[in-house]
Design an enzyme around this catalytic site. Structure first.
Site: not given
Length: 288
Positions: A97, A170
């Site tokens: 990201h 994550e």
């Protein structure tokens, strides 16, 4: 081609008889773990070759999961490995990201839902411009905002909607979320050392790296099991992507610190007879 198939099929019968003689309470055990791995790896190679012949020579394309289920029913082979071997020339772009305020401050984010900052939005736009020159058929993403926002910019270029997958999130590191590395080592030094060196570490508030790797590989297997005719983009996070790269390269998990993954970087992986990394941590589109 026919002669090779016949030879491999005959070899398969021999290998399979060895495997079956070592299964069951009343039958002999493997002489060693190495023997078991060697035989089963050869079975996987033989099976993948024969399956590719069956799938690609048939006038009607078969559903890969049906083929895999049939093979597993009789041959007891690993589902993920079979799926990988059924895929022909699928490229997956792994994208970390774009950056957030917490990235700029170099503090742990984990599963805290931090959105992109102004610089991150600019990075996401440059990613979208890069991918606009390619042929993309699907965009998958972690559901966390920083990943989804990055994926959305890319998907918009192809009139696609990002597909969120919890397995791409994550690593859960709530024990040291919001801390810098220096603060983490000062407050949780022993816990961090155990987590970073022992993939199976059990620490309250922290997900083991082995668990992260297992779910990320599961996410990629699901993507492979639903193939599209074009390439695929997967947007995720640093630790999650590192775990996948270690799996692809067959590296011990603690070795994930031996390579970089910058924000808005692209890593390309080709999945054919086996996954191969084409390039790693490419940020040329950022012009930095």
């Amino acid at each position: 081609m026919y002669e090779k198939c016949q030879q491999m099929a005959e070899d398969f019968v021999i290998l399979r008889s060895i495997q079956m003689s070592c299964v069951g309470k009343r039958q002999k055990r493997w002489q060693s773990e190495a023997e078991q791995v060697k035989v089963e790896n050869r079975l996987i190679l033989h099976t993948s070759f024969l399956l590719r012949v069956v799938v690609h020579q048939s006038p009607v394309k078969r559903n890969s999961q049906q083929v895999v289920n049939t093979i597993r029913k009789y041959w007891c082979l690993n589902n993920s490995m079979l799926l990988l071997n059924l895929v022909m020339n699928l490229r997956i772009y792994l994208v970390r990201h774009a950056k957030t305020e917490w990235n700029d401050k170099e503090i742990w984010q984990g599963n805290v839902d931090i959105p992109l900052n102004e610089g991150g939005l600019a990075q996401a736009e440059r990613l979208a411009q890069r991918f606009s020159k390619l042929s993309i058929g699907a965009v998958y993403t972690s559901p966390l905002s920083r990943s989804y926002q990055t994926a959305q910019r890319i998907a918009d270029r192809f009139a696609l909607s990002p597909v969120a997958d919890q397995n791409l999130r994550e690593c859960e590191i709530s024990l040291w979320n919001g801390l810098t590395m220096k603060e983490t080592l000062e407050r949780h030094g022993e816990a961090y050392k155990e987590w970073s060196t022992n993939p199976e570490a059990r620490i309250d508030g922290v997900e083991s790296l082995a668990a992260v790797q297992t779910r990320v590989v599961r996410a990629i297997s699901d993507i492979i099991n639903n193939p599209v005719e074009k390439d695929v983009v997967v947007v995720s996070h640093a630790i999650a992507i590192r775990m996948l790269i270690c799996w692809i390269l067959q590296l011990p998990i603690p070795f994930h610190k031996n390579f970089r993954l910058d924000n808005a970087s692209v890593t390309a992986v080709d999945f054919s007879s086996k996954p191969r990394i084409i390039y790693l941590n490419d940020t040329c589109h950022l012009g930095e």
